[in-house]
Design a protein around this motif. Structure first.
Motif, mmCIF file in Angstrom:
data_model
loop_
_atom_site.group_PDB
_atom_site.id
_atom_site.type_symbol
_atom_site.label_atom_id
_atom_site.label_comp_id
_atom_site.label_asym_id
_atom_site.label_seq_id
_atom_site.Cartn_x
_atom_site.Cartn_y
_atom_site.Cartn_z
ATOM 1 N N HIS A 190 0.677 -1.152 0.076
ATOM 2 C CA HIS A 190 0.150 0.009 -0.221
ATOM 3 C C HIS A 190 0.981 1.359 0.108
ATOM 4 O O HIS A 190 0.610 2.204 0.732
ATOM 5 N N GLY A 191 1.935 1.247 -0.534
ATOM 6 C CA GLY A 191 2.928 2.409 -0.918
ATOM 7 C C GLY A 191 3.704 2.585 0.447
ATOM 8 O O GLY A 191 4.655 3.748 0.313
ATOM 9 N N GLU A 192 3.679 1.735 1.304
ATOM 10 C CA GLU A 192 4.506 1.939 2.424
ATOM 11 C C GLU A 192 5.754 1.433 2.242
ATOM 12 O O GLU A 192 6.013 0.409 1.643
ATOM 13 N N PRO A 193 7.015 1.876 2.782
ATOM 14 C CA PRO A 193 8.277 1.324 2.684
ATOM 15 C C PRO A 193 8.369 0.156 3.521
ATOM 16 O O PRO A 193 7.840 -0.073 4.764
ATOM 17 N N GLY A 194 9.031 -0.994 2.910
ATOM 18 C CA GLY A 194 9.293 -2.242 3.429
ATOM 19 C C GLY A 194 9.735 -3.179 2.545
ATOM 20 O O GLY A 194 10.119 -3.111 1.375
ATOM 21 N N ALA A 195 9.923 -4.325 3.004
ATOM 22 C CA ALA A 195 10.330 -5.752 2.391
ATOM 23 C C ALA A 195 9.242 -6.127 1.151
ATOM 24 O O ALA A 195 7.876 -5.774 1.323
ATOM 25 N N THR A 196 9.958 -6.392 0.078
ATOM 26 C CA THR A 196 9.031 -6.993 -1.225
ATOM 27 C C THR A 196 8.862 -8.342 -1.262
ATOM 28 O O THR A 196 9.863 -9.056 -1.063
ATOM 29 N N VAL A 197 7.692 -8.743 -1.267
ATOM 30 C CA VAL A 197 7.313 -10.183 -0.954
ATOM 31 C C VAL A 197 6.620 -10.562 -2.438
ATOM 32 O O VAL A 197 5.448 -10.020 -2.599
ATOM 33 N N LEU A 198 7.130 -11.575 -3.046
ATOM 34 C CA LEU A 198 6.401 -12.077 -4.155
ATOM 35 C C LEU A 198 6.650 -13.620 -4.141
ATOM 36 O O LEU A 198 7.676 -14.231 -3.974
ATOM 37 N N ALA A 199 5.889 -13.979 -5.134
ATOM 38 C CA ALA A 199 6.044 -15.669 -5.450
ATOM 39 C C ALA A 199 6.669 -16.049 -7.014
ATOM 40 O O ALA A 199 5.972 -14.910 -7.849
ATOM 41 N N VAL A 200 7.265 -16.666 -7.104
ATOM 42 C CA VAL A 200 7.815 -17.087 -8.664
ATOM 43 C C VAL A 200 8.209 -18.320 -8.702
ATOM 44 O O VAL A 200 8.019 -19.166 -7.691
ATOM 45 N N SER A 201 8.249 -18.791 -10.098
ATOM 46 C CA SER A 201 8.973 -20.082 -10.212
ATOM 47 C C SER A 201 9.964 -19.949 -11.225
ATOM 48 O O SER A 201 9.917 -19.479 -12.528
ATOM 49 N N ALA A 202 11.435 -19.911 -10.619
ATOM 50 C CA ALA A 202 12.365 -19.837 -11.690
ATOM 51 C C ALA A 202 12.669 -20.607 -12.640
ATOM 52 O O ALA A 202 13.191 -20.616 -13.789
ATOM 53 N N LEU A 203 12.147 -22.119 -12.601
ATOM 54 C CA LEU A 203 12.176 -23.147 -13.390
ATOM 55 C C LEU A 203 11.243 -22.604 -14.678
ATOM 56 O O LEU A 203 11.670 -23.032 -15.749
ATOM 57 N N THR A 204 10.110 -22.470 -14.374
ATOM 58 C CA THR A 204 8.790 -22.109 -15.302
ATOM 59 C C THR A 204 8.865 -20.734 -15.756
ATOM 60 O O THR A 204 8.255 -20.236 -16.868
ATOM 61 N N GLY A 205 9.417 -19.879 -15.236
ATOM 62 C CA GLY A 205 9.555 -18.563 -15.582
ATOM 63 C C GLY A 205 8.068 -17.531 -14.999
ATOM 64 O O GLY A 205 8.188 -16.468 -15.049
ATOM 65 N N GLN A 206 7.518 -18.298 -14.235
ATOM 66 C CA GLN A 206 6.110 -17.473 -13.627
ATOM 67 C C GLN A 206 6.515 -16.679 -12.571
ATOM 68 O O GLN A 206 7.541 -16.932 -11.557
ATOM 69 N N GLY A 207 6.271 -15.278 -12.875
ATOM 70 C CA GLY A 207 6.461 -14.325 -11.803
ATOM 71 C C GLY A 207 7.863 -13.615 -11.811
ATOM 72 O O GLY A 207 8.172 -12.908 -11.277
ATOM 73 N N MET A 208 8.677 -14.097 -13.118
ATOM 74 C CA MET A 208 9.957 -13.758 -13.049
ATOM 75 C C MET A 208 9.901 -12.378 -13.676
ATOM 76 O O MET A 208 10.886 -11.511 -13.455
ATOM 77 N N GLY A 209 8.982 -12.037 -14.535
ATOM 78 C CA GLY A 209 8.958 -10.695 -15.145
ATOM 79 C C GLY A 209 8.688 -9.743 -14.142
ATOM 80 O O GLY A 209 9.066 -8.569 -14.296
ATOM 81 N N GLU A 210 7.727 -10.029 -13.193
ATOM 82 C CA GLU A 210 7.586 -8.895 -12.209
ATOM 83 C C GLU A 210 8.714 -8.806 -11.169
ATOM 84 O O GLU A 210 8.994 -7.719 -10.847
ATOM 85 N N LEU A 211 9.287 -9.954 -11.040
ATOM 86 C CA LEU A 211 10.858 -9.817 -10.072
ATOM 87 C C LEU A 211 11.606 -8.980 -10.881
ATOM 88 O O LEU A 211 12.244 -8.063 -10.181
ATOM 89 N N ARG A 212 11.747 -9.242 -12.141
ATOM 90 C CA ARG A 212 12.748 -8.310 -12.869
ATOM 91 C C ARG A 212 12.551 -6.847 -13.051
ATOM 92 O O ARG A 212 13.357 -6.026 -12.702
#
Length: 683
Positions: free
Chosen positions: A376-398
Motif C-alpha cells: 500500500h505504498g509503505e516502505p518495507g520488504a518486497t514479497v512475491l512468488a515466482v517459479s524460476a524453473l517455469t518463469g512464472q513471476g520472473m517478469g514482475e521480479l525483474r
C-alpha cells in the motif's frame, strides 16, 4: 545437467573461449553464428568473465576484449583482422597516446560494432569528461562508470540526515572509547568503516545478494535473471561453494574486490538480452547455502551479507518457515526491510491457490519477525512468488529489481539501516532511566556531611563560647575575677588547663564520615545512569577522594579560629570603665562608712551605705548587661568560624569529588546528545 555445467566450468578455468562456450550453449549458438558470418569484432553473446578475471591480460599486443579469448583473437588474426586494442583516453590535442596497449582499464571495455571505428570510440570517451555526479552516467550498456578506472563516489560524501548521523556516530565512538567497552562499540565502528568504504566505490551500481537455504532454487533464480546458466545447479548438496557475481555493466571491479570475489567467479549476463537495459547497474551475487553443513560456506554468507546493498531471500514451500532463517537472519535484519526481497520460489509445485496461502503465511511470519512489508505504498520488504524453473513471476521480479536498481539509493538505505541497528545496540549504554545528574540538594547535603566530618559545627560553637568567656573576663566584677583566680590556684597543676587526650575513635569516625559522604553523593549522581557511565562516575569519585580526609584535617587547623583572644567590640572599654566606676563606688562607700565608725567623719549611715550599695548592685548589673550585649557578637563570631571551615571543606570536596563527577556527567550529556542525533532516524 550437472555434468554439463561441471564440464563447462572446467573448460572455462582452462582458458576455453566464450565463443566455444556459446557453441555448446543453446542460447548462444545463434549469436555465435551471427558473429561468425559478419566477421566483425563484436561482444560475444553468452556469459563472459569480468575484465579483472582470468582474461587475456597476457597478450601484450592486444588488450583482449573481456568477452573474447586468446584463441578467438588468434583465429581472427590468422584471417587478416587487425589487432584489437582497448581504446584509451585522448591525450593533448585529441590524439590517443600510443604504446599503452595491454593494460586493463577498470571496467572500460572496447565497444565494437559494425561501422564504428576507433575515432568513434575516442569520441565516446571524450563525452565522459566533465561529469560531476553519478546521475550523468546513464550511457549505453558497457560504458564505464568513470574514466581512467576511477569509481564514481556517492557525491564525495553522504548528504542530508545520513551524513549528520554518521558524523554524530563518529563523535559518539570517539568520546566513549575510554568509558565504554570495545565490544559494545565494535558494531558502530564497523558501520563507520563500511560506510566510508562504500562511499569510495561506485554509486552507479547496486550490489544485490541472492541468499537462501539448501534446495530453495536460488542458483536457478540467479541463472534465470542472468538468462544464461552461470551458477551450477543440481541435486548435489551443497551446489554453490563460493559467491559468484554477475555484473550487468562495467565499473564494478572495486565492489567485487570488496566482496573478495575472484575474477574467475565474475560473469556477465546474456549480452543483448531482454534484461540488459532493464537491470543496467546491477551486480548480482549468488551466495552459498546459509544452512550449509560446511562452516566455511556459512561464514561466507555472513561476510557478504554485511557488505551488499540489498538481499533477495529465496525460500521454497517446504522451508519458508525454517527457524534458522527467521531467527538467525530475518529477525535480526528486520530493520533492513527496505533493501530486502523475500521470494517464494518453486510455486509450480503448489496446486491451485496453495501458492497464495503459503505467501500469506510467509507474510505473517515476516510480520512476527518485526519486518515491515512494502504494501500500500509503505516502505518495507518486497514479497512475491515466482517459479524460476517455469518463469512464472520472473517478469514482475525483474521489473521490481530494475526499478530498485535505477533509483540508486540502495547503498544509502543499507547504511541508514546499519546505523539504526547500531543505535539500537548502543541504547543500553547511553540511555538513562529517568533524569540523571547531580542536583543542588545533593551538593548541599554532601557539603553538610563534610562539614560535620571536619567538625565545622563544633568549631563554631567553641568559638562562640570562647568569645563570651572573653567578654565575661573583661566585663566581670573584680571580686568575681579574684574568686575565679583563687579557684584556679587551688586546682592541681597550678591552674594550667589539662591537655585534651587524642581519641583514636574520633579520628576513625571522621574518616568514616568522609567515606560515607563520598559514597552517598556517588550513588545519587550515578542513579539511573547506564552502567558504563555509572562505573565511570564511581571511578572518578574514588580517585578524587584519595587523601581527602588528610586535607580536611589540615583545613581544620588552618581555616579554624585564629589563636589567641577573639577581637573585642568597640563598646568594651566603656563597659570596663563602668565596671571600674562601680568598684570605686563600693570602695568609696566603704571608706566613708569606716571613717564614721572610727569618728573621723561626722556620723550619718545612710549616705555611705547608699553609695556602697550602688557600687555593689551596679557591678553585677554591668556584667549582666555586657553578657547580654555579647550574645549577638559571640554568635556571629561562632557562625563566621563555622562558615570559614564549612567553605574550606566544601571547596576541597568540590575540587576533589564534585568536579570530577560533574566532568563525567557533562561528558555523558555530550555523548547522549550525539546518540540522540544518531538514533533520530531510527525512531
Amino acid at each position: 545437467m550437472t555434468e554439463a555445467n561441471d564440464a563447462r566450468d572446467t573448460k572455462d578455468a582452462q582458458g576455453v573461449t566464450d565463443t566455444e562456450n556459446a557453441q555448446k550453449d543453446g542460447k548462444g549458438s545463434k549469436a555465435w553464428k551471427a558473429s561468425k558470418e559478419s566477421k566483425v569484432p563484436r561482444r560475444t553473446r553468452g556469459f563472459r568473465k569480468d575484465p579483472h578475471g582470468s582474461g587475456n591480460s597476457g597478450n601484450s599486443g592486444n588488450s583482449g576484449d573481456s568477452g573474447e579469448s586468446g584463441a578467438e583473437a588468434s583465429r581472427e588474426s590468422a584471417q587478416g583482422a587487425a589487432p584489437r586494442t582497448l581504446p584509451e583516453a585522448p591525450g593533448p590535442g585529441g590524439e590517443a597516446p600510443a604504446g599503452s596497449a595491454g593494460s586493463w582499464d577498470d571496467g572500460l571495455i572496447a565497444r565494437r560494432a559494425a561501422g564504428k571505428g576507433a575515432a568513434e570510440d575516442l569520441a565516446d570517451l571524450e563525452g565522459l569528461e566533465g561529469l560531476t555526479s553519478f546521475e550523468e552516467l546513464d550511457g549505453p550498456p558497457g560504458a564505464s562508470a568513470g574514466g581512467g578506472g576511477a569509481h564514481t563516489p556517492i557525491g564525495g560524501a553522504y548528504s542530508g540526515p545520513l551524513r549528520a548521523r554518521l558524523d554524530a556516530l563518529g563523535e559518539l565512538v570517539g568520546l566513549s572509547r575510554t568509558r565504554v567497552e570495545g565490544t559494545v562499540l565494535a558494531e558502530a565502528g564497523r558501520v563507520l568503516d563500511e560506510a566510508a568504504a562504500r562511499r569510495r566505490l561506485s554509486a552507479f551500481h547496486t550490489v544485490v545478494a541472492i541468499a537462501g537455504a539448501t534446495g530453495s532454487g536460488k542458483s536457478t533464480l540467479f541463472n534465470a535473471l542472468a538468462e544464461v546458466p552461470i551458477s551450477e545447479t543440481g541435486l548435489r548438496r551443497p551446489t554453490t561453494s563460493a559467491p559468484i557475481a554477475c555484473v550487468w555493466s562495467d565499473g564494478a571491479a572495486g565492489l567485487l574486490d570488496r566482496l573478495a570475489i575472484p575474477g574467475r567467479l565474475r560473469r556477465r549476463p546474456l549480452a543483448g538480452g531482454d534484461g540488459d537495459e532493464e537491470l543496467h547497474g546491477l551486480v548480482l551475487v549468488d551466495l552459498p547455502d546459509h544452512d550449509s553443513a560446511v562452516v566455511r560456506h556459512r561464514d561466507q554468507v555472513d561476510r557478504v551479507l554485511a557488505l551488499v546493498d540489498a538481499v533477495i531471500w529465496v525460500v521454497d514451500p517446504e522451508k519458508y518457515a525454517d527457524a534458522a532463517l527467521h531467527e538467525r537472519y530475518l529477525r535480526p535484519l528486520a530493520g533492513h526491510a527496505e533493501i530486502t526481497f523475500v521470494v517464494l520460489n518453486q510455486i509450480d509445485r503448489l496446486p491451485g491457490d496453495a501458492a497464495d496461502q503459503v505467501l500469506d503465511d510467509l507474510r505473517r511470519l515476516l510480520d512476527e519477525d518485526g519486518m515491515a512489508l512494502g504494501e500500500h505504498g509503505e516502505p518495507g520488504a518486497t514479497v512475491l512468488a515466482v517459479s524460476a524453473l517455469t518463469g512464472q513471476g520472473m517478469g514482475e521480479l525483474r521489473e521490481m529489481l530494475g526499478r530498485f536498481v535505477r533509483e540508486r539509493d540502495a547503498a544509502v538505505l543499507r547504511i541508514t539501516a546499519d546505523v539504526d541497528a547500531a543505535a539500537h545496540k548502543l541504547r543500553s549504554a547511553y540511555v538513562a532511566e529517568g533524569r540523571a545528574g547531580l542536583g543542588e540538594r545533593s551538593r548541599e547535603q554532601f557539603t553538610d556531611r563534610l562539614a560535620w566530618a571536619v567538625g565545622a559545627v563544633a568549631a563554631g560553637e567553641a568559638a562562640e563560647r570562647e568569645w563570651r568567656r572573653n567578654a565575661g573576663r573583661a566585663c566581670g566584677t573584680p571580686w568575681l575575677r579574684l574568686w575565679r583566680w583563687y579557684e584556679r590556684t587551688r586546682t592541681p597543676g597550678g591552674g594550667a588547663a589539662p591537655a585534651a587526650p587524642v581519641v583514636v575513635e574520633d579520628e576513625l569516625t571522621a574518616r568514616q564520615r568522609v567515606e560515607q559522604a563520598v559514597r552517598t553523593v556517588v550513588e545519587e549522581a550515578s542513579a539511573g545512569l547506564p552502567e558504563p557511565w555509572a562505573h565511570s562516575v564511581r571511578e572518578a569519585a574514588v580517585r578524587g577522594a584519595e587523601g581527602l580526609p588528610e586535607e580536611l584535617d589540615e583545613l581544620a587547623v588552618t581555616a579554624g579560629p585564629p589563636p589567641g583572644r577573639p577581637p573585642r567590640p568597640a563598646w568594651w572599654p566603656a563597659a570596663v570603665l563602668a565596671q571600674a566606676a562601680m568598684t570605686l563606688l563600693q570602695i568609696y562607700g566603704a571608706l566613708w562608712l569606716m571613717g564614721q565608725i572610727i569618728g573621723v567623719l561626722e556620723p550619718g549611715l545612710l549616705p555611705p551605705v547608699l553609695v556602697m550599695l550602688a557600687g555593689i548592685v551596679g557591678g553585677p548589673f554591668v556584667e549582666w548587661a555586657c553578657g547580654a550585649a555579647a550574645r549577638g557578637p559571640a554568635r556571629r563570631y561562632g557562625q563566621d568560624a563555622e562558615r570559614r571551615l564549612r567553605e574550606a571543606a566544601a571547596g576541597c570536596g568540590r575540587a576533589k569529588v564534585l568536579d570530577p563527577i560533574s566532568a563525567e556527567l557533562m561528558r555523558y550529556r555530550e555523548v547522549r546528545e550525539q546518540y540522540v542525533t544518531v538514533s533520530r532516524g531510527g525512531g
